[in-house]
Design a protein around this motif. Sequence first.
Motif, mmCIF file in Angstrom:
data_model
loop_
_atom_site.group_PDB
_atom_site.id
_atom_site.type_symbol
_atom_site.label_atom_id
_atom_site.label_comp_id
_atom_site.label_asym_id
_atom_site.label_seq_id
_atom_site.Cartn_x
_atom_site.Cartn_y
_atom_site.Cartn_z
ATOM 1 N N THR A 76 0.865 -1.171 0.000
ATOM 2 C CA THR A 76 0.000 0.000 0.000
ATOM 3 C C THR A 76 0.901 1.220 0.000
ATOM 4 O O THR A 76 1.869 1.277 0.764
ATOM 5 N N THR A 77 0.601 2.173 -0.864
ATOM 6 C CA THR A 77 1.357 3.420 -0.846
ATOM 7 C C THR A 77 0.781 4.311 0.238
ATOM 8 O O THR A 77 -0.417 4.601 0.249
ATOM 9 N N ASN A 83 5.147 14.337 3.106
ATOM 10 C CA ASN A 83 4.847 14.121 1.689
ATOM 11 C C ASN A 83 5.819 13.150 1.027
ATOM 12 O O ASN A 83 6.170 13.301 -0.135
ATOM 13 N N VAL A 84 6.230 12.147 1.806
ATOM 14 C CA VAL A 84 7.097 11.089 1.291
ATOM 15 C C VAL A 84 6.250 9.831 1.157
ATOM 16 O O VAL A 84 5.535 9.454 2.085
ATOM 17 N N ASP A 85 6.322 9.201 -0.010
ATOM 18 C CA ASP A 85 5.585 7.953 -0.230
ATOM 19 C C ASP A 85 6.375 6.773 0.317
ATOM 20 O O ASP A 85 7.591 6.689 0.146
ATOM 21 N N HIS A 86 5.646 5.850 0.960
ATOM 22 C CA HIS A 86 6.232 4.613 1.489
ATOM 23 C C HIS A 86 5.400 3.451 0.970
ATOM 24 O O HIS A 86 4.171 3.489 1.031
ATOM 25 N N VAL A 93 1.673 -1.826 7.576
ATOM 26 C CA VAL A 93 0.552 -0.897 7.765
ATOM 27 C C VAL A 93 -0.055 -1.107 9.150
ATOM 28 O O VAL A 93 -0.303 -0.147 9.885
ATOM 29 N N LEU A 94 -0.286 -2.365 9.519
ATOM 30 C CA LEU A 94 -0.868 -2.643 10.836
ATOM 31 C C LEU A 94 0.053 -2.184 11.962
ATOM 32 O O LEU A 94 -0.404 -1.622 12.961
ATOM 33 N N SER A 95 1.333 -2.401 11.807
ATOM 34 C CA SER A 95 2.290 -1.970 12.817
ATOM 35 C C SER A 95 2.281 -0.452 12.957
ATOM 36 O O SER A 95 2.300 0.078 14.074
#
Length: 132
Positions: A76-77, A83-86, A93-95
């Motif tokens: 998932t982005t 404003n940095v994409d990961h 994501v859950l963590s």
Amino acid sequence: MWTPDPNTFVTIEKKAADASAALGASVNAERQRRIEAGKIIDGVHVTGRGEDARNLMSLALAAQLRLASGDTETTTTFRDGGNVDHELTPAQVLSLWQQSAEYVSALYAASWALKAMEPIPVDFTSNDHWPS
């Protein structure tokens, strides 16, 4: 003869209660400021504005559904507060969501502890009183 109206007198206790309530509201405002500013979690700047929290919660729900179906790889982005994409796996994501929720809970606990103090410290905005 002048008769005082008891409703027009402000007692020392009332002034103290009003000052304490105002200081308590200032502690709440500091807590909210810290929630909205967020923190860096695993290299991701997580902020806590209402829309940010809702977005992360929705992403966490989607991550749970992916994990429940056995999907551990789909990323998932997530665009962070800087404003940095990961690109995050469902587990990441859950963590991120869990650590963010724990941080907000710690901020609430700190604000409650501050408001329980008599008097509330004048330096209540100091980082010494808040979780990092």
